[in-house]
Design an enzyme around this catalytic site. Structure first.
Site, PDB file in Angstrom:
ATOM      1  N   GLU A  75       0.821  -1.209   0.000  1.00 38.44           N
ATOM      2  CA  GLU A  75       0.000   0.000   0.000  1.00 38.44           C
ATOM      3  C   GLU A  75       0.856   1.259   0.000  1.00 38.44           C
ATOM      4  OE1 GLU A  75      -3.337   2.175   2.837  1.00 38.44           O
ATOM      5  OE2 GLU A  75      -3.126  -0.002   2.906  1.00 38.44           O
ATOM      6  N   LYS A 117      -7.336  -0.585  11.770  1.00 36.80           N
ATOM      7  CA  LYS A 117      -6.715  -0.953  10.503  1.00 36.80           C
ATOM      8  C   LYS A 117      -5.484  -0.099  10.247  1.00 36.80           C
ATOM      9  CE  LYS A 117      -6.116  -1.097   5.835  1.00 36.80           C
ATOM     10  NZ  LYS A 117      -5.312  -0.197   4.974  1.00 36.80           N
ATOM     11  N   ASP A 144       3.895 -14.645  11.672  1.00 40.69           N
ATOM     12  CA  ASP A 144       2.518 -14.975  11.308  1.00 40.69           C
ATOM     13  C   ASP A 144       1.629 -13.749  11.482  1.00 40.69           C
ATOM     14  OD1 ASP A 144       0.025 -16.025  10.903  1.00 40.69           O
ATOM     15  OD2 ASP A 144       0.098 -17.466  12.557  1.00 40.69           O
ATOM     16  N   HIS A 198      -2.336  10.366   0.488  1.00 38.03           N
ATOM     17  CA  HIS A 198      -2.380   8.987   0.019  1.00 38.03           C
ATOM     18  C   HIS A 198      -2.434   8.942  -1.507  1.00 38.03           C
ATOM     19  CE1 HIS A 198      -3.344   4.696   0.206  1.00 38.03           C
ATOM     20  NE2 HIS A 198      -4.233   4.939  -0.742  1.00 38.03           N
TER      21      HIS A 198
END
Length: 477
Positions: free
Chosen positions: A121, A307, A323, A421
Site C-alpha cells: 500500500e 486498521k 505470522d 495517500h
C-alpha cells in the site's frame, strides 16, 4: 504505562549481559554495544536516493556483506528459491514478491532502529517514518512487554460435575505442569516451559446434561512464537485432564487471543512537531484527540482506526517472516475483549500540553525457528534490526503501529487523508498506464497537480508524451 512488565536477562551479540527493567527498557551498556553496528535511524533525504544508492548507504551504516547485498539487489522474489519455497508450503508453482522498504526515524526505549517494512500500500512507510520523526522530538517511544506466555487450550466435554472437575484438575497442578514440561524438554532447557494452569467452565453441568470445561495451559515460549510447542503440550496432557474431569477430550490447540503476551507503547509529541503550514500544533493535537474519541465511541470507526495501526504492524510482521494472520486475529479479539469493539490505541492531551498516545495489544512474534530462519530475506531483515529477541521485536512492531495510527489521525485532523495517500497512489496509476523509468514520476506529478488520479487520465497523459516523443523521433532530434 503499567509497570511489572518484562524482567529477563539476555546476552548481547558480543556476549555482554543485557538487563531489561520492568518496562522492557534495555540497559545503557547493551545499547552502546549495539550502537557500534546499528547506526541511528535518521537518514535525511533517503527517499531521494536511487535504489542502488540506498544499498550503498545501508552498507556504510550497517554490517552488511556481499551476500546481504545480493539478496537486496535480487529483490525479495530472488531471495527465496523455488526449492526453498517448495519445502515451506504445498503445491508451489512460484514465489510472489512485495515491496520491502525502510521505516526511518524510529527510537524505542532509547535505541534507534531502521525498520524493514513489507507492504504493497502506498504511503504506509512514508507516513510511519514521518510520524516517528515527530515522536522522536518528544523523546521517542517507550515500551514494555509481558513475559512470552502462550495459552494452550484443552476442551473437555461430557463432564458430569464441573465443580468437582475443576477442583480435581487444580489439585493435580504440579503433576500436570511436570507432564507439560516433559513434552517440551528443549524449551525447558532454554528457560521456558509451563507456568500455570487455569480451568474455565463454559457449560455448567446439571441433572439434565453434562458440562463443558476448557483448561488453559500457560507456557513460556521464550523467543519462539510458540504455536507448535503449545499444541504439543495440549496434546500431551489432554487425556489425563479428561480422566480427572470424568469427561472426554475435545479440541487441543493454542489460542491466538494471547492476552498474557501483551505489549504497551507510549509516545509524547510536542506541539511544534505537530504544526503545519495551515494548522497550529494545538489544533492538530485537538483534532487527533477528537478522532480518538470518535473511535472509542463507535465500533465502525474503531475498525478503521485499528486498521491504520495494523498497516504498520503487519508490514513489520511480514518482513520478519512472522505470522501476520495470528497477530491480526489476536489484535481484533483483544479489541473486543469486553464485548464491544474498541480502539487499540487512544490519544489524549498529555503533560505540558503535548499529544500523548498509548497502545496496548497482544504481540505474538518469534525470532527463532520457522520462516524467520527458513527465508533468506527474513534472516536479512533480522540482521538489519540487530537480531532482537522476541520481546524487543514485539515492542518495536507495536511502536510502528502507533506511528501509523498517528500519521492517519493527523492527516484526518488536518487536510484529510486522501490528499497525501493519492499523491503516492499516483505512481501506481502511472505504471498501470504504461509509464516506466523517469516517466513514472512525471506522469504521477501531473496527476497529482490535476487532482485527478484516475487511470483514464494517466492513459491520456501517456498518449501525449508518446506523441511528443514520436514527433521528436521523426524530426531526428
Amino acid at each position: 504505562m503499567e509497570a511489572g512488565g518484562l524482567r529477563v536477562l539476555r546476552r548481547g551479540r558480543r556476549g555482554r549481559a543485557a538487563a531489561r527493567d520492568g518496562r522492557g527498557g534495555v540497559t545503557q551498556s547493551f545499547i552502546q554495544s549495539k550502537e557500534t553496528t546499528m547506526s541511528v535511524s535518521r537518514i535525511p533525504r533517503f527517499y531521494k536516493l536511487s535504489v542502488e544508492e540506498r544499498h550503498v548507504e545501508l552498507r556504510g551504516r550497517l554490517d552488511l556483506d556481499d551476500d546481504d547485498l545480493r539478496i537486496l539487489e535480487s529483490g525479495w522474489h530472488g531471495s527465496l528459491s523455488i526449492d526453498a519455497a517448495n519445502n515451506m508450503v504445498e503445491n508451489v508453482i512460484s514465489t510472489h514478491a512485495l515491496p520491502l522498504g525502510l521505516g526511518l526515524n524510529f527510537r524505542v526505549n532509547d535505541r534507534d532502529y531502521i525498520v524493514p517494512m513489507c507492504v504493497e500500500e502506498p504511503s504506509v512507510i512514508a507516513a510511519a517514518s514521518n510520524a516517528a520523526k515527530s515522536v522522536r522530538d518528544g523523546g521517542g517511544f517507550t515500551a514494555d512487554a509481558d513475559p512470552p506466555i502462550m495459552i494452550a487450550q484443552v476442551q473437555i466435554v461430557g463432564v458430569p460435575d464441573t465443580n468437582v472437575a475443576c477442583v480435581e484438575i487444580l489439585a493435580r497442578r504440579a503433576e500436570l505442569m511436570a507432564a507439560c514440561d516433559a513434552a517440551i524438554p528443549s524449551l525447558v532447557r532454554r528457560g521456558g516451559g509451563a507456568r500455570g494452569i487455569e480451568v474455565r467452565t463454559l457449560v455448567a453441568s446439571s441433572e439434565h446434561e453434562p458440562g463443558m470445561l476448557v483448561v488453559h495451559l500457560l507456557v513460556d515460549c521464550q523467543d519462539a512464537m510458540g504455536a507448535n510447542m503449545v499444541n504439543t503440550v495440549a496434546e500431551s496432557v489432554a487425556r489425563r485432564l479428561a480422566e480427572l474431569a470424568g469427561g472426554e477430550p475435545g479440541l487441543r490447540i493454542l489460542s491466538n487471543l494471547a492476552d498474557r503476551r501483551l505489549v504497551r507503547v507510549r509516545c509524547l509529541v510536542p506541539l511544534h512537531a505537530l504544526e503545519t503550514k495551515n494548522f497550529s500544533g494545538e489544533r492538530v493535537r485537538d483534532g487527533v484527540v477528537a478522532a480518538s474519541r470518535f473511535a472509542e465511541l463507535d465500533p465502525y470507526r474503531a475498525a478503521t482506526h485499528n486498521k491504520g495501526i495494523m498497516n504498520g504492524v503487519d508490514a513489520v510482521v511480514l518482513a520478519t517472516g512472522n505470522d501476520w494472520r495470528g497477530v491480526e486475529a489476536g489484535a481484533h479479539a483483544y479489541a473486543a475483549r469486553d464485548g464491544r469493539y474498541r480502539p487499540l490505541a487512544i490519544w489524549r492531551v498529555g503533560p505540558g500540553g503535548m499529544l500523548q498516545g498509548d497502545l496496548e495489544m497482544p504481540m505474538v512474534v518469534g525470532t527463532v525457528g520457522g520462516t524467520t530462519r527458513a527465508h533468506p530475506g527474513a534472516r536479512l531483515v533480522m540482521k538489519l534490526l540487530g537480531h532482537p529477541g522476541a520481546a524487543e521485536l514485539g515492542m518495536l512492531i507495536a511502536s510502528v503501529g502507533l506511528a501509523s495510527n498517528l500519521s492517519a489521525l493527523r492527516a484526518l485532523a488536518c487536510e484529510g487523508i486522501q490528499r497525501g495517500h493519492m499523491s503516492l497512489h499516483a505512481r501506481s496509476v502511472a505504471m498501470n498506464a504504461g509509464a516506466s523509468g523517469a516517466l513514472v514520476e512525471q506522469v504521477a506529478r501531473e496527476l497529482s497537480e490535476l487532482g485527478d488520479v484516475r487511470l483514464e487520465r494517466a492513459v491520456a497523459i501517456m498518449a501525449r508524451y508518446t506523441a511528443t516523443s514520436d514527433a521528436l523521433a521523426d524530426a531526428g532530434e
